[in-house]
Scaffold this active site. Structure first.
Site, mmCIF file in Angstrom:
data_model
loop_
_atom_site.group_PDB
_atom_site.id
_atom_site.type_symbol
_atom_site.label_atom_id
_atom_site.label_comp_id
_atom_site.label_asym_id
_atom_site.label_seq_id
_atom_site.Cartn_x
_atom_site.Cartn_y
_atom_site.Cartn_z
ATOM 1 N N ASP A 26 0.851 -1.254 0.055
ATOM 2 C CA ASP A 26 -0.024 -0.163 -0.048
ATOM 3 C C ASP A 26 0.762 1.125 -0.013
ATOM 4 O O ASP A 26 1.701 1.497 0.903
ATOM 5 C CB ASP A 26 -0.765 -0.042 1.225
ATOM 6 C CG ASP A 26 -1.840 -1.212 1.193
ATOM 7 O OD1 ASP A 26 -1.560 -2.238 0.931
ATOM 8 O OD2 ASP A 26 -3.309 -1.042 1.627
ATOM 9 N N HIS A 28 -0.267 4.710 -0.525
ATOM 10 C CA HIS A 28 -0.958 5.764 0.075
ATOM 11 C C HIS A 28 -0.217 6.986 0.167
ATOM 12 O O HIS A 28 0.041 7.963 0.928
ATOM 13 C CB HIS A 28 -0.935 5.487 1.659
ATOM 14 C CG HIS A 28 -2.031 4.885 1.865
ATOM 15 N ND1 HIS A 28 -3.324 4.771 1.955
ATOM 16 C CD2 HIS A 28 -1.981 3.353 2.765
ATOM 17 C CE1 HIS A 28 -4.136 3.779 2.238
ATOM 18 N NE2 HIS A 28 -3.452 2.995 2.814
ATOM 19 N N ASP A 55 -4.588 0.911 -2.915
ATOM 20 C CA ASP A 55 -4.445 1.931 -1.922
ATOM 21 C C ASP A 55 -3.035 2.882 -2.445
ATOM 22 O O ASP A 55 -2.392 2.996 -1.511
ATOM 23 C CB ASP A 55 -4.295 1.398 -0.613
ATOM 24 C CG ASP A 55 -5.703 1.129 0.058
ATOM 25 O OD1 ASP A 55 -6.625 1.426 -0.797
ATOM 26 O OD2 ASP A 55 -5.701 0.780 1.278
ATOM 27 N N ASN A 81 -9.553 -0.228 -1.348
ATOM 28 C CA ASN A 81 -10.524 0.216 -0.797
ATOM 29 C C ASN A 81 -10.622 1.771 -0.818
ATOM 30 O O ASN A 81 -11.743 2.530 -0.833
ATOM 31 C CB ASN A 81 -10.870 -0.272 0.635
ATOM 32 C CG ASN A 81 -9.894 -0.017 1.731
ATOM 33 O OD1 ASN A 81 -8.745 -0.138 1.303
ATOM 34 N ND2 ASN A 81 -10.239 0.780 2.647
ATOM 35 N N HIS A 82 -9.269 2.287 -0.626
ATOM 36 C CA HIS A 82 -9.686 3.889 -0.779
ATOM 37 C C HIS A 82 -9.902 4.500 -2.173
ATOM 38 O O HIS A 82 -10.386 5.352 -2.478
ATOM 39 C CB HIS A 82 -8.289 4.364 -0.298
ATOM 40 C CG HIS A 82 -8.022 4.288 1.022
ATOM 41 N ND1 HIS A 82 -7.874 5.619 1.727
ATOM 42 C CD2 HIS A 82 -7.660 3.224 1.956
ATOM 43 C CE1 HIS A 82 -7.845 5.103 3.088
ATOM 44 N NE2 HIS A 82 -7.656 3.636 3.477
ATOM 45 N N HIS A 191 -3.634 -3.909 2.274
ATOM 46 C CA HIS A 191 -4.679 -3.445 3.196
ATOM 47 C C HIS A 191 -4.619 -3.498 4.808
ATOM 48 O O HIS A 191 -4.856 -2.463 5.346
ATOM 49 C CB HIS A 191 -5.937 -4.291 2.869
ATOM 50 C CG HIS A 191 -7.423 -3.949 3.514
ATOM 51 N ND1 HIS A 191 -7.892 -2.716 3.337
ATOM 52 C CD2 HIS A 191 -7.999 -4.487 4.203
ATOM 53 C CE1 HIS A 191 -9.201 -2.430 4.107
ATOM 54 N NE2 HIS A 191 -9.198 -3.608 4.444
#
Length: 238
Positions: A26, A28, A55, A81-82, A191
């Site tokens: 991830d 981010h 993500d 999911n983001h 996640h």
């Protein structure tokens, strides 16, 4: 704006016969950390590839730059999911949840940059199958693989609750499920932030909490395939 009925499907990547493939946890928005990791492995964009578990956005400083990576010919990513929260932000509750989980950056963009962001996210698949030269494959989806055989990925993606589990699920880690998938040499996920990459059976989890102060995981496919299993030890959550 966002499309709440978004149902991206399945991408198949052929074997990389010219260079190396890397799997990315991830991101981010932590693009600086990725650039440093790429330098450390002497990443060559002419022949090497990165396959991310989703993500790409939120919480970190460079979410838009992270999304723009997906326009590079050497970078591939599943939906996280983001990204789904972005696509479903026309729903007021989802928008509030997204903003509370790092999505505020999107509303500080110009309308054009918002359109660019959405256009990129709408191209991301739920799952990627990374074919190997020996005829096996690696399956990549964001949170976890809820089914028994990766060969069934096309059918699984038609089942809404299965897609939801692939984006949001934490059952494999929290229940310490050790399964071996006959359809994939490995399935790879993010996640859930962990102290270190963690392998349970044929499932490898590589979100090591970069945006929370951990180290970004960029792992070569060959190293991922031989990564040691956790065994009976407790999962090292971040």
């Amino acid at each position: 704006m966002a499309k709440s009925d978004h149902t991206s499907g399945h991408m198949v990547l052929p074997p990389n016969t010219r260079g190396r493939d890397y799997l990315l946890g991830d991101l981010h928005g932590c693009v600086d950390a990725l650039e440093e990791a790429m330098k450390l492995v002497s990443f060559d964009p002419e022949v090497d590839r990165i396959i991310a578990v989703g993500d790409l956005i939120d919480r970190g400083p460079r979410s838009l730059d992270a999304l723009k990576l997906a326009r590079q010919p050497w970078f591939f990513s599943t939906l996280g999911n983001h990204e789904i929260m972005m696509l479903e932000a026309d729903d007021q509750r989802t928008r509030l949840m997204w903003q509370q989980n790092g999505g505020e950056w999107f509303y500080e963009l110009t309308p054009h940059s918002q359109e660019v962001s959405l256009a990129i996210v709408e191209t991301l698949p739920h799952a990627i199958t990374l074919e190997q030269e020996d005829g096996t494959c690696i399956g990549i989806c964001h949170a976890e693989w809820p089914a028994d055989n990766w060969r069934d990925i096309e059918e699984i993606l038609e089942v809404p609750w299965m897609r939801q589990q692939m984006l949001w699920g934490r059952t494999v880690l929290t229940q310490h499920e050790v399964r071996v998938d006959p359809g994939a040499a490995l399935t790879v996920h993010g996640h859930t932030p962990l102290k270190t990459p963690t392998r349970l059976g044929s499932a490898l989890f590589i979100d090591t909490g970069c945006v929370h102060g951990g180290k970004l995981t960029l792992i070569a496919v060959n190293d991922a395939l031989t990564y040691p299993e956790l065994g009976r030890k407790r999962v090292p959550l971040y």
